[in-house]
Design an enzyme around this catalytic site. Structure first.
Site, PDB file in Angstrom:
ATOM      1  NE  ARG A 118     -26.305 -13.384  94.909  1.00 33.00           N
ATOM      2  CZ  ARG A 118     -26.527 -12.856  95.909  1.00 33.00           C
ATOM      3  NH1 ARG A 118     -27.402 -11.733  96.644  1.00 33.00           N
ATOM      4  NH2 ARG A 118     -25.568 -13.001  96.492  1.00 33.00           N
ATOM      5  CB  CYS A 155     -26.242 -15.628 103.765  1.00 32.12           C
ATOM      6  SG  CYS A 155     -26.101 -14.315 103.885  1.00 32.12           S
ATOM      7  CE  LYS A 210     -29.156  -7.787  98.281  1.00 31.27           C
ATOM      8  NZ  LYS A 210     -28.163  -7.925  98.228  1.00 31.27           N
ATOM      9  CG  HIS A 238     -27.753 -15.461 108.722  1.00 33.94           C
ATOM     10  ND1 HIS A 238     -26.879 -14.958 109.359  1.00 33.94           N
ATOM     11  CD2 HIS A 238     -27.770 -14.884 107.460  1.00 33.94           C
ATOM     12  CE1 HIS A 238     -25.972 -14.114 108.625  1.00 33.94           C
ATOM     13  NE2 HIS A 238     -26.949 -14.315 107.201  1.00 33.94           N
TER      14      HIS A 238
END
Length: 344
Positions: A118, A155, A210, A238
């Protein structure tokens, strides 16, 4: 709109038996553009049938059309022989860091849920609602002469990035976010019941870092970001509480109107909702139990409880962590690639 293609593109799912791999299999079972021809798991499962090996945890019906697919170990030569072009990676980060560069160099178009690549400069963390233009970074990796890797975001970052993307016009100066993250985010088998039952855990390793790095890269902004990430005993979805300081001090009505007017740049993606952000006015919404709401299921980011305090806008949001925040995000990214490059 008709999303079908005359000939479907052959795809592979790597790590098909895990929680995210299962969502890939569920979402790809009747996909109008992609045909799942090759699936992998650990070498000990090689040759066994998917239906015999998977411990299904997704709260949707298992795709019966996939039950008799044979599991393989990762074999680049075999995938080439079978005509695979697009690879969906649900591998753990350690395996992804080893294999995804090899797959790219072998000419595959890799759409990864893993964090391994990433933060490489030429690898986009793609969310079509937020940064579709960064898809062009695949050209920096050598496309069309070479393969490429496109990742989706973490996420918890995904839901926040989708909600904030249309609000960039107000100038985002500072973001304070607390996440309440479901246990499915830890993968399967995940946390021990002794750890999470009747409990919350106020730390998720690496998650806060992150969120900061990814949000800035995706939205191409540099606000101050203050995250706390907490694991809670729910299965899917979430929840995040968010406070944002803007440069232009929009009102809650300004934010709501912006979300209402927010549509995907290219709406002809089969896995994209018509309205990526949906505000729910009831005071007790959104809730994790609605993680698989929306059309397509699990791809809508829900917001609620908007308020204004001391020139800051606060709201709650809910993102399905295994669909929009994982497998569904990768599938949507692949669709964006097909629309922009493959069918051009």
């Amino acid at each position: 709109m008709d999303f079908t293609r005359e000939k479907k593109i052959k795809t592979a799912v790597l790590g098909a038996t895990g929680a995210v791999g299962q969502v890939f299999m569920w979402m790809l079972q009747d996909h109008p553009w992609f045909e799942t021809c090759h699936i992998t798991a650990s070498s000990s499962r090689k040759g066994n049938l998917y239906g015999d090996e998977v411990h299904w945890v997704v709260p949707q019906e298992i795709p019966h059309s996939m039950m008799n697919l044979e599991l393989n170990e990762l074999d680049i030569d075999l995938m080439k022989k079978e005509g695979i072009e697009i690879v969906f990676s649900a591998m753990p980060a350690d395996l992804a860091s080893e294999w995804e560069p090899k797959l790219r160099d072998a000419g595959f178009f890799v759409f990864s849920n893993a964090s391994a690549m990433r933060y490489q400069e030429d690898v986009p963390i793609l969310i079509p609602e937020a940064n579709l233009s960064q898809l062009s970074w695949i050209e920096r990796q050598g496309y069309p002469s070479n393969g490429f890797v496109v990742t989706n975001a973490n996420c918890s970052t995904t839901g926040l990035a989708v909600a904030l993307a249309p609000l960039r016009k107000f100038g985002i100066k500072e973001v304070t976010v607390s996440t309440y993250q479901s246990v499915s985010g830890a993968g399967y088998p995940g946390l021990s019941a002794f750890d999470i039952t009747d409990n919350v855990i106020p730390f998720i390793g690496g998650e806060e870092e992150k969120m900061v790095k990814e949000l800035k890269k995706i939205l191409e902004i540099d606000p101050r970001i203050f995250p706390f990430c907490v694991r809670v005993p729910v299965m899917f979805g979430h929840i995040e509480s968010v406070w944002v300081e803007f440069e232009t001090n929009p009102s809650p009505k300004d934010v709501l109107h912006t979300w209402e007017d927010f549509i995907l740049v290219d709406p002809a993606l089969p896995s994209s909702p018509k309205h990526p952000v949906t505000y729910l006015p009831q005071e007790n919404f959104p809730q994790s139990k609605h993680a698989f709401y929306g059309n397509p299921k699990g791809m809508v980011v829900y917001t609620g409880r908007i308020k204004e305090e001391r020139n800051r806008i606060g709201f709650m949001l809910m993102v399905n962590n295994v669909v929009k925040g994982a497998a569904g995000g990768s599938i949507q990214n692949a669709e964006a690639f097909v629309r922009r490059y493959y069918d051009a």
